[in-house]
Scaffold this motif. Structure first.
Motif, short mmCIF file in Angstrom:
data_model
loop_
_atom_site.label_atom_id
_atom_site.label_comp_id
_atom_site.label_asym_id
_atom_site.label_seq_id
_atom_site.Cartn_x
_atom_site.Cartn_y
_atom_site.Cartn_z
N PHE A 18 0.84 -1.20 0.00
CA PHE A 18 0.00 0.00 0.00
C PHE A 18 0.88 1.25 0.00
O PHE A 18 2.07 1.20 0.29
N TRP A 19 0.25 2.37 -0.37
CA TRP A 19 0.94 3.65 -0.52
C TRP A 19 0.50 4.63 0.57
O TRP A 19 -0.06 5.69 0.31
N GLY A 20 0.68 4.24 1.83
CA GLY A 20 0.32 5.10 2.95
C GLY A 20 -1.17 5.07 3.23
O GLY A 20 -1.97 4.49 2.49
N LYS A 21 -1.55 5.75 4.34
CA LYS A 21 -2.95 5.74 4.76
C LYS A 21 -3.87 6.42 3.75
O LYS A 21 -5.01 6.01 3.55
N ASP A 22 -3.35 7.48 3.09
CA ASP A 22 -4.19 8.20 2.12
C ASP A 22 -3.96 7.73 0.69
O ASP A 22 -4.54 8.28 -0.24
N GLY A 23 -3.08 6.73 0.51
CA GLY A 23 -2.83 6.20 -0.82
C GLY A 23 -2.00 7.10 -1.70
O GLY A 23 -1.92 6.88 -2.91
N LYS A 24 -1.34 8.13 -1.11
CA LYS A 24 -0.60 9.09 -1.93
C LYS A 24 0.91 9.08 -1.66
O LYS A 24 1.63 9.94 -2.14
N ALA A 25 1.37 8.14 -0.86
CA ALA A 25 2.81 8.07 -0.58
C ALA A 25 3.59 7.74 -1.85
O ALA A 25 3.12 6.97 -2.70
N ARG A 26 4.78 8.31 -2.00
CA ARG A 26 5.59 8.08 -3.20
C ARG A 26 6.26 6.72 -3.16
O ARG A 26 6.56 6.13 -4.19
N THR A 27 6.51 6.20 -1.95
CA THR A 27 7.18 4.90 -1.81
C THR A 27 6.22 3.87 -1.25
O THR A 27 5.61 4.10 -0.20
N PRO A 28 6.04 2.75 -1.91
CA PRO A 28 5.11 1.73 -1.41
C PRO A 28 5.66 1.04 -0.17
O PRO A 28 6.87 0.94 0.03
N MET A 29 4.77 0.58 0.69
CA MET A 29 5.13 -0.15 1.90
C MET A 29 4.48 -1.52 1.87
O MET A 29 3.38 -1.67 1.32
N ARG A 30 5.15 -2.51 2.46
CA ARG A 30 4.65 -3.87 2.44
C ARG A 30 4.34 -4.32 3.87
O ARG A 30 5.16 -4.18 4.78
N LYS A 31 3.18 -4.83 4.07
CA LYS A 31 2.80 -5.36 5.38
C LYS A 31 3.48 -6.71 5.60
O LYS A 31 3.59 -7.52 4.69
N LEU A 32 3.92 -6.92 6.82
CA LEU A 32 4.56 -8.19 7.16
C LEU A 32 4.10 -8.59 8.55
O LEU A 32 4.20 -7.80 9.49
N PHE A 33 3.61 -9.78 8.69
CA PHE A 33 3.14 -10.26 9.98
C PHE A 33 4.29 -10.87 10.77
O PHE A 33 5.28 -11.35 10.21
N LYS A 34 4.12 -10.87 12.11
CA LYS A 34 5.18 -11.36 12.98
C LYS A 34 5.57 -12.80 12.66
O LYS A 34 6.73 -13.19 12.73
N SER A 35 4.58 -13.61 12.28
CA SER A 35 4.84 -15.02 11.99
C SER A 35 5.71 -15.20 10.75
O SER A 35 6.29 -16.27 10.52
N GLU A 36 5.83 -14.15 9.93
CA GLU A 36 6.60 -14.23 8.70
C GLU A 36 8.01 -13.66 8.85
O GLU A 36 8.80 -13.71 7.93
N ALA A 37 8.29 -13.10 10.03
CA ALA A 37 9.59 -12.45 10.25
C ALA A 37 10.71 -13.49 10.19
O ALA A 37 10.56 -14.63 10.64
N LYS A 38 11.83 -13.09 9.64
CA LYS A 38 13.00 -13.94 9.54
C LYS A 38 14.17 -13.31 10.28
O LYS A 38 14.16 -12.13 10.59
N ALA A 39 15.18 -14.12 10.56
CA ALA A 39 16.36 -13.63 11.26
C ALA A 39 17.00 -12.50 10.47
O ALA A 39 17.13 -12.58 9.25
N GLY A 40 17.40 -11.44 11.16
CA GLY A 40 18.06 -10.32 10.50
C GLY A 40 17.13 -9.21 10.09
O GLY A 40 17.56 -8.15 9.63
N MET A 41 15.80 -9.43 10.22
CA MET A 41 14.84 -8.40 9.83
C MET A 41 14.69 -7.38 10.96
O MET A 41 15.05 -7.64 12.12
#
Length: 321
Positions: A18-41
């Protein structure tokens, strides 16, 4: 014509990108859940698994047998998380407000070097005993088990002395009024790299310390005259050398091959690196401790040239563990 939106696991259709709360962010962000976290993140923003202040209070009760006078002690698992994220084994950890000494205890168990600073009396009543338990392997709580800590290492405890110099009303650097003659002599010995060892012989009043068997130091608040220096030079003799730290002097110094004379404020100020931004701390690895380099006995050179002095400044009033 509408663009095709593929249903990729991380595509916008899955609402994971997603592109921020208002959908206007220039850089996209990716949601990641705790169960998907890997070492070094990156660590999550909210840490709900590192303990509470109550847990830390119980840790201190176990160590000291009573409730310690700390309102908000930090649990060892919290410090372990912070130190793990920010440092590697062997790195130096600084805690300028040491409190109960949790930072140093955890850093020690994790194989880090550490420096702690504390003004309160609990520096001696709590921090020192706590670190001794860590070193002796008697601290069984906190992160001891998860780090595999069994004891070892050591530390040095320093008491910081008051400033040796102060500025008078004319803006000049002078010796602080907090220092009596004995304190001043000891401080100057440490600053100039000499061992403080005043002579018990009244005839050798000028022996306040030594750097070798033939090299000595004399500290005085007097303003030295040429005649006074000549008398001292005769007492020192040709086979010994003497560094005189005094309030001021008015003499032809080159007349005395066995004397080196310096003004105290200038001697101290010359050792201070004013305006320096980067101070690289050289912390010795314990328990090994390198002895200070002893100055070579001064050999009287030909002519009027005097042997060069090399000083090794140290802190003073220190205890060791």
């Amino acid at each position: 014509m509408q663009p095709c939106r593929a249903q990729h696991p991380f595509g916008s259709g899955s609402k994971r990108l997603f592109w921020g709360k208002d959908g206007k962010a220039r850089t996209p962000m990716r949601k990641l859940f705790k169960s998907e976290a890997k070492a070094g993140m990156s660590s999550p923003t909210i840490w709900d698994d590192v303990g509470l202040n109550q847990h830390a209070a119980r840790e201190l009760e176990v160590l000291f047998g009573e409730k310690a006078a700390f309102e908000t002690p930090k649990p060892e698992f919290l410090l372990q998380r912070i130190i793990h994220i920010a440092t590697n084994t062997g790195d130096l950890v600084l805690d300028s407000f040491a409190g109960s000494g949790t930072t140093g205890a955890v850093a020690h168990k994790m194989g880090r070097r550490w420096i702690m600073v504390e003004l309160g009396e609990h520096a001696q009543t709590h921090i020192v005993p706590r670190l001794r338990k860590v070193i002796d392997g008697e601290d069984k709580g906190g992160v001891t088990e998860v780090t595999g800590w069994q004891g070892g290492g050591g530390f040095r405890f320093y008491r910081l002395a008051p400033s040796l110099l102060e500025v008078d009303k004319w803006g000049r650097w002078i010796i602080s009024k907090e220092y009596n003659p004995a304190m001043l002599a000891e401080a100057m010995c440490k600053h100039m790299g000499f061992t403080y060892s005043p002579s018990q012989d009244k005839a050798e009043y000028w022996k306040h310390g030594h750097s070798s068997e033939r090299d000595f130091i004399y500290v005085t608040t007097l303003a030295m005259t040429h005649d006074q220096l000549r008398a001292i030079s005769e007492d020192v003799g040709p086979d010994r050398t003497l560094l005189i730290c005094c309030k001021a002097f008015n003499a032809r110094i080159d007349d005395f091959d066995n004397l080196t004379v310096t003004k105290i404020p200038h001697a101290i100020l010359s050792r201070c690196e004013w305006g320096k931004d980067d101070y690289s701390l050289k912390i010795a690895s314990l328990p090994e401790r390198e002895p200070p380099d002893e100055l070579e006995p001064a050999v009287k050179p030909a002519g009027k040239a005097k042997p060069a002095r090399t000083f090794a400044p140290t802190l003073f009033d220190c205890d060791e563990d």
